[in-house]
Design a protein around this motif. Structure first.
Motif, mmCIF file in Angstrom:
data_model
loop_
_atom_site.group_PDB
_atom_site.id
_atom_site.type_symbol
_atom_site.label_atom_id
_atom_site.label_comp_id
_atom_site.label_asym_id
_atom_site.label_seq_id
_atom_site.Cartn_x
_atom_site.Cartn_y
_atom_site.Cartn_z
ATOM 1 N N LYS A 249 0.950 -1.275 0.056
ATOM 2 C CA LYS A 249 0.147 -0.044 0.124
ATOM 3 C C LYS A 249 1.042 1.343 0.011
ATOM 4 C CE LYS A 249 -3.365 2.728 0.357
ATOM 5 N NZ LYS A 249 -3.892 2.994 -0.910
ATOM 6 N N LEU A 251 1.987 4.797 0.387
ATOM 7 C CA LEU A 251 1.530 5.962 1.052
ATOM 8 C C LEU A 251 2.293 7.175 0.528
ATOM 9 C CD1 LEU A 251 1.498 4.944 4.856
ATOM 10 C CD2 LEU A 251 -0.258 4.953 3.243
ATOM 11 N N ARG A 337 -11.899 -5.307 4.173
ATOM 12 C CA ARG A 337 -11.143 -4.305 4.713
ATOM 13 C C ARG A 337 -11.855 -3.532 5.864
ATOM 14 N NH1 ARG A 337 -6.827 -5.770 2.250
ATOM 15 N NH2 ARG A 337 -6.634 -5.326 0.025
ATOM 16 N N SER A 376 -9.238 2.305 -0.459
ATOM 17 C CA SER A 376 -7.793 2.833 -0.174
ATOM 18 C C SER A 376 -7.718 3.605 1.351
ATOM 19 C CB SER A 376 -7.714 3.782 -1.095
ATOM 20 O OG SER A 376 -6.450 4.281 -1.253
ATOM 21 N N ASP A 377 -8.718 4.189 1.552
ATOM 22 C CA ASP A 377 -8.749 4.895 2.873
ATOM 23 C C ASP A 377 -8.739 3.836 4.119
ATOM 24 O OD1 ASP A 377 -8.653 7.334 1.669
ATOM 25 O OD2 ASP A 377 -10.957 7.720 2.122
ATOM 26 N N LEU A 378 -9.402 2.928 3.922
ATOM 27 C CA LEU A 378 -9.489 1.749 4.791
ATOM 28 C C LEU A 378 -8.032 1.327 5.007
ATOM 29 C CD1 LEU A 378 -12.850 0.253 4.195
ATOM 30 C CD2 LEU A 378 -12.275 1.061 6.206
ATOM 31 N N GLU A 380 -5.187 2.251 4.219
ATOM 32 C CA GLU A 380 -4.361 3.322 4.863
ATOM 33 C C GLU A 380 -4.537 3.539 6.522
ATOM 34 O OE1 GLU A 380 -3.760 7.354 3.455
ATOM 35 O OE2 GLU A 380 -3.600 6.621 1.362
ATOM 36 N N SER A 381 -5.688 3.346 7.039
ATOM 37 C CA SER A 381 -6.017 3.281 8.335
ATOM 38 C C SER A 381 -5.173 2.379 8.970
ATOM 39 C CB SER A 381 -7.506 3.294 8.574
ATOM 40 O OG SER A 381 -7.953 2.081 8.263
ATOM 41 N N PHE A 382 -4.815 1.234 8.313
ATOM 42 C CA PHE A 382 -4.260 0.179 9.141
ATOM 43 C C PHE A 382 -2.624 0.400 9.030
ATOM 44 C CE2 PHE A 382 -7.700 -2.244 7.435
ATOM 45 C CZ PHE A 382 -8.442 -2.424 8.789
#
Ligand code: SF4
Length: 383
Positions: A249, A251, A337, A376-378, A380-382
């Motif tokens: 992923k 960032l 996700r 994608s946001d989900l 990134e939250s990890f």
């Protein structure tokens, strides 16, 4: 009085969730991999043997403090759940190692993970001294593991690795990432496929257990086939004890992001990553490794098993997912996700299915075509 505390680094492998974390070096001496942002703003430094030994003493002091607390609350020195809960809830222990040591004791105080990114860079005799001190202070320890780079490991003599094994180093986690040389260069891994093979074989020969990490999706649209097939070839030569996959992923804080911005690197979508994973597993031959999918970003965490006997089972699981209609795949991706599903089998549970369908409808009504962004946001939250 200030409570005792010791130094800790930022990360550990997922498989070391219950291990005691002991920082042996700070950050990463290479620090150039374009998909990695963990130590980007940090400078590498060695810790002295004395510093690490002082931390081991401090951990011992914390262990004694926790045992005394257990007696004071009437648990007779036992490290039971009520005591751990008490420590976890106490704001006094927000930043010291008290909570971590309590959890470590509660889980049997068997495993230790040595932080940070490349500990075999230490002189072997110094590393041995640290391991000896650790095992002497905590005789309950059964497993001691560390991260290292293939480049660094390949420079060690086999006798040095055996000395580390005899002093208690049980496992080395190596970021293989890929076995395809042009891709290793592209992401600035600073190591060749041949060096990966040499390092891996040495670790195996020394008797230390070996865990190799592969990044799914790292080849992007341009190199995914070569990434999968050449990585399988390298793993086939190494025959590591463990192969661990994790999904890329990218960032904004990673250098690889700039390549995306310039249109040079095109990331794979979830379904393409699974195709790539199939190609990788399909080409693993003649090895006796266990494949783990223990990273939160992996879509199909159920694709795990021993090679060679469970290879067909893993491929069948992948094929089942790939054969799903697009709507089902989208439903699964969102549910997975969002933490609603654990595996593809959960798609057959109506209550979960309906919950995810409602979320899909909400995304579509609030932001038509917004599923990919939401996914994608989900992710990134990890991280
Ligand atoms: S060697 Fe490991 S820790 Fe260092 S930059 Fe590369 S991925 Fe990150």
């Amino acid at each position: 009085m200030t409570p005792p505390s010791y130094e800790q680094g930022p990360i550990r492998p997922p498989s070391e969730a219950y291990s005691l974390l002991l920082r042996v070096t700070r950050n990463c001496p290479w620090n150039r991999c374009e998909f990695c942002h963990t130590y980007k703003k940090e400078k590498f430094s060695l810790r002295t043997v004395e510093e690490v030994k002082r931390d081991i003493d401090t951990i011992q002091e914390i262990v004694s403090g926790i045992k005394s607390l257990s007696w004071r609350v009437g648990l007779g020195g036992e490290i039971a759940a009520p005591l751990v809960n008490l420590i976890l809830k106490d704001p006094q222990h927000d930043s010291d190692g008290f909570r971590q040591v309590a959890l470590w004791l509660y889980n049997g105080s068997k495993n230790v993970f040595l932080q940070d990114g490349d500990n075999l860079i230490l002189k072997t005799d110094q590393f041995v001294e640290i391991l000896n001190d650790l095992k002497k202070t905590f005789p309950s320890i059964e497993r001691v593991t560390t991260y290292s780079r293939s480049k660094t490991v390949s420079k060690k003599r086999i006798e040095e690795l055996q000395d580390l094994k005899n002093a208690g180093l049980s496992r080395i986690h190596i970021g293989l990432e890929s076995g395809y040389d042009p891709l290793l260069q592209y992401i600035k891994k600073g190591v060749t496929a041949q060096e990966h093979i040499e390092a891996g074989k040495k670790v195996k020969e020394s008797g230390i257990s070996l865990s190799e990490y592969v990044i799914l999706g790292l080849g992007g649209k341009g190199m995914w086939r070569e990434h999968a097939m050449e990585t399988a070839k390298v793993l086939n030569q190494i025959n590591p004890d463990f192969i661990r996959v994790r999904t890329l992923k990218v960032l904004k804080t990673m250098l690889l992001y700039q390549k995306i911005e310039k249109g040079e690197f095109n990331p794979l979508n979830d379904n393409e990553v699974i195709e790539e994973e199939r190609l990788l597993i399909g080409h693993l031959e003649g090895i006796r490794s266990t494949l783990f999918s223990d990273h939160i970003l992996n879509l199909l965490q159920e694709v795990e098993g021993k090679l060679p006997e469970e290879k067909e089972k893993m491929l069948k699981r992948i094929d089942y997912y790939l054969a799903l209609p697009r709507e089902e795949k989208d439903n699964f991706r969102l549910g997975r996700r969002a933490g609603v599903y654990q595996s593809v089998e959960d798609l057959s549970k109506p209550e979960l299915r309906n919950q995810v369908d409602r979320s899909l409808q909400q995304i579509e009504s609030e932001r038509p075509g917004g599923l990919e962004k939401a996914l994608s946001d989900l992710m990134e939250s990890f991280i």
